[in-house]
Design a protein around this motif. Sequence first.
Motif, mmCIF file in Angstrom:
data_model
loop_
_atom_site.group_PDB
_atom_site.id
_atom_site.type_symbol
_atom_site.label_atom_id
_atom_site.label_comp_id
_atom_site.label_asym_id
_atom_site.label_seq_id
_atom_site.Cartn_x
_atom_site.Cartn_y
_atom_site.Cartn_z
ATOM 1 N N GLN A 12 -5.311 12.435 -4.525
ATOM 2 C CA GLN A 12 -5.389 12.334 -5.928
ATOM 3 C C GLN A 12 -3.953 12.925 -6.547
ATOM 4 O O GLN A 12 -3.760 13.609 -7.595
ATOM 5 N N PHE A 13 -2.944 12.863 -5.631
ATOM 6 C CA PHE A 13 -1.675 13.462 -6.184
ATOM 7 C C PHE A 13 -0.905 12.333 -7.287
ATOM 8 O O PHE A 13 -0.071 12.626 -8.145
ATOM 9 N N LEU A 14 -1.030 11.159 -6.798
ATOM 10 C CA LEU A 14 -0.395 10.062 -7.546
ATOM 11 C C LEU A 14 -1.193 9.472 -8.602
ATOM 12 O O LEU A 14 -2.792 9.239 -8.341
ATOM 13 N N ASN A 15 -0.831 8.986 -9.454
ATOM 14 C CA ASN A 15 -1.533 8.185 -10.738
ATOM 15 C C ASN A 15 -1.808 6.850 -10.224
ATOM 16 O O ASN A 15 -0.822 6.147 -9.857
ATOM 17 N N PRO A 16 -3.147 6.522 -9.736
ATOM 18 C CA PRO A 16 -3.342 4.988 -9.246
ATOM 19 C C PRO A 16 -3.123 3.863 -9.752
ATOM 20 O O PRO A 16 -2.639 2.861 -9.456
ATOM 21 N N GLN A 17 -2.937 4.275 -11.348
ATOM 22 C CA GLN A 17 -2.384 3.140 -12.105
ATOM 23 C C GLN A 17 -0.746 2.663 -12.245
ATOM 24 O O GLN A 17 -0.278 1.525 -12.383
ATOM 25 N N ALA A 18 -0.121 3.688 -11.719
ATOM 26 C CA ALA A 18 1.374 3.637 -11.728
ATOM 27 C C ALA A 18 1.979 4.561 -10.463
ATOM 28 O O ALA A 18 2.614 5.521 -10.985
ATOM 29 N N PRO A 19 1.729 4.482 -9.242
ATOM 30 C CA PRO A 19 2.227 5.298 -8.224
ATOM 31 C C PRO A 19 3.646 5.082 -7.872
ATOM 32 O O PRO A 19 4.413 5.782 -7.174
ATOM 33 N N ASP A 20 4.047 3.857 -8.201
ATOM 34 C CA ASP A 20 5.467 3.288 -7.569
ATOM 35 C C ASP A 20 6.759 4.344 -8.254
ATOM 36 O O ASP A 20 7.589 4.498 -7.321
ATOM 37 N N HIS A 21 6.643 4.867 -9.455
ATOM 38 C CA HIS A 21 7.682 5.435 -9.863
ATOM 39 C C HIS A 21 8.046 6.888 -9.100
ATOM 40 O O HIS A 21 9.126 7.017 -8.835
ATOM 41 N N ILE A 22 7.078 7.655 -8.976
ATOM 42 C CA ILE A 22 7.013 8.956 -8.150
ATOM 43 C C ILE A 22 7.309 8.832 -6.723
ATOM 44 O O ILE A 22 8.104 9.340 -6.091
ATOM 45 N N ARG A 60 1.951 6.654 -0.030
ATOM 46 C CA ARG A 60 1.103 6.326 -0.986
ATOM 47 C C ARG A 60 -0.157 6.470 -0.688
ATOM 48 O O ARG A 60 -1.039 6.827 -1.449
ATOM 49 N N GLN A 61 -0.774 6.029 0.408
ATOM 50 C CA GLN A 61 -2.062 5.804 0.958
ATOM 51 C C GLN A 61 -2.592 7.496 1.023
ATOM 52 O O GLN A 61 -3.600 7.681 0.482
ATOM 53 N N ALA A 91 3.688 12.061 11.441
ATOM 54 C CA ALA A 91 2.827 13.077 10.780
ATOM 55 C C ALA A 91 1.989 12.521 9.579
ATOM 56 O O ALA A 91 0.579 12.829 9.727
ATOM 57 N N PHE A 92 2.377 11.506 8.805
ATOM 58 C CA PHE A 92 1.561 10.952 7.526
ATOM 59 C C PHE A 92 0.663 10.094 8.208
ATOM 60 O O PHE A 92 -0.621 9.922 7.556
ATOM 61 N N LYS A 93 0.738 9.622 9.410
ATOM 62 C CA LYS A 93 -0.284 8.634 9.867
ATOM 63 C C LYS A 93 -1.377 9.507 10.607
ATOM 64 O O LYS A 93 -2.707 9.156 10.393
ATOM 65 N N HIS A 94 -1.101 10.467 11.182
ATOM 66 C CA HIS A 94 -2.203 11.500 11.588
ATOM 67 C C HIS A 94 -2.655 12.114 10.569
ATOM 68 O O HIS A 94 -4.089 12.291 10.481
ATOM 69 N N LEU A 95 -2.060 12.580 9.298
ATOM 70 C CA LEU A 95 -2.667 12.993 8.273
ATOM 71 C C LEU A 95 -3.788 12.080 7.468
ATOM 72 O O LEU A 95 -4.791 12.401 7.018
ATOM 73 N N ARG A 129 11.081 3.247 3.967
ATOM 74 C CA ARG A 129 10.200 2.357 3.231
ATOM 75 C C ARG A 129 8.526 2.509 3.719
ATOM 76 O O ARG A 129 7.516 2.867 3.035
ATOM 77 N N ALA A 130 8.472 2.619 5.184
ATOM 78 C CA ALA A 130 7.414 2.730 5.959
ATOM 79 C C ALA A 130 6.506 3.899 5.536
ATOM 80 O O ALA A 130 5.458 4.025 5.492
#
Length: 267
Positions: free
Chosen positions: A199-209, A192-193, A233-237, A185-186
Motif C-alpha cells: 500500500q505504498f503506491l496509489n493503485p489508481q495511478a502508480p506509474d508516476h512514482i 510495482r507488485q 531481492a524484490f522477487k524474494h520479498l 524496467r523488470a
Amino acid sequence: MLAAGNLTVILHQTRSPENLGAVARVMANFGFSRLILSDPATYAFRGAERLAVKGDAVLDAMAVAQSLPEALKDCVYAVGTTSRTQIEGRTALTPEQAVTRLAEQSRRGRVALVLGSEQRGLSNEELAFCTDLLVIPTSEVQPSMNLAQAAGVLLYLCSREGRVSAEAAPPAAPEQQGAKMGTVRALGDRMRQVMLEAQFLNPQAPDHILRELERSLLRAELTQREAELWLTAFKHLGRAMGAEKGTPDKGTPGKGAPSRGPGSTST
C-alpha cells in the motif's frame, strides 16, 4: 570520447520515409550506424533509400521494436528530445550537456538518443522512459525542428565530442557494465507488485512514482550485477509477502497447506 558503436539512435513512431532516409544519411555523415525504429507509424519505408545517400548500410542494419521500452532494453542510458521547456518534475539539458552525458555513459554500455514522431514529438509518458531529456534552443517564431534537422544538430555535437570506433573502444569490464534499462524496467515491475501489496503506491495511478523511482536507479549508475541483485531481492520479498498472506507461490506452502517440519526440505 563517445564510443560510436555504443550510440543508438531511436526514432519513435516515425511516419515519413523521407525523414528516415535523411536521418540515415546524417548518421552516415557523422560515423554512427545503430538505428532502431520504435513502434513506427508505418512500415512503408521504401522511399527512404532515395534520401539516404550513402546511408544504405544504416538502413540495412536498422532494427524495429514494438515499443519504446523494448527499443531501450539493452541501453544503460537514454536522453529524449523535446521542444517543451517546462515538464513537471524534469529539468531539460542543453544539447551540449546531453552529449557530454552520452559520452560518459557510453563507457558503461549502449546509450540512446531518442527522437519522437514528426507530428507530436515525445509525450510526457514516453519521456518518462528516458533517463534525461534535452531541448535544442530555437526561435519562438518556430520552436519545433524537423526530425532530420534535429538529428543532424545532435549527431554533429556527438561527433564533435570525439568518436572512438567500436573496435578501438574496449568493452567495459563485467563489474563495470551498466545496468540495462530492460533489467531496471523488470525491477520496476517487481517493485510495482510489492509496493502495491504494501500500500505504498496509489493503485489508481502508480506509474508516476514508479517511473521516478526507476530514473533514480538509472541515475545511481548501478552495474548490471547490482540491478540483478535488486531484482532478486524484490522477487524474494514478493514471495515472502505472499506467504504471509497465505497466497500460494512456487516453493511456498499455500493457505491451508501443512507446514514443513524443521528438518524438511523443499524440492
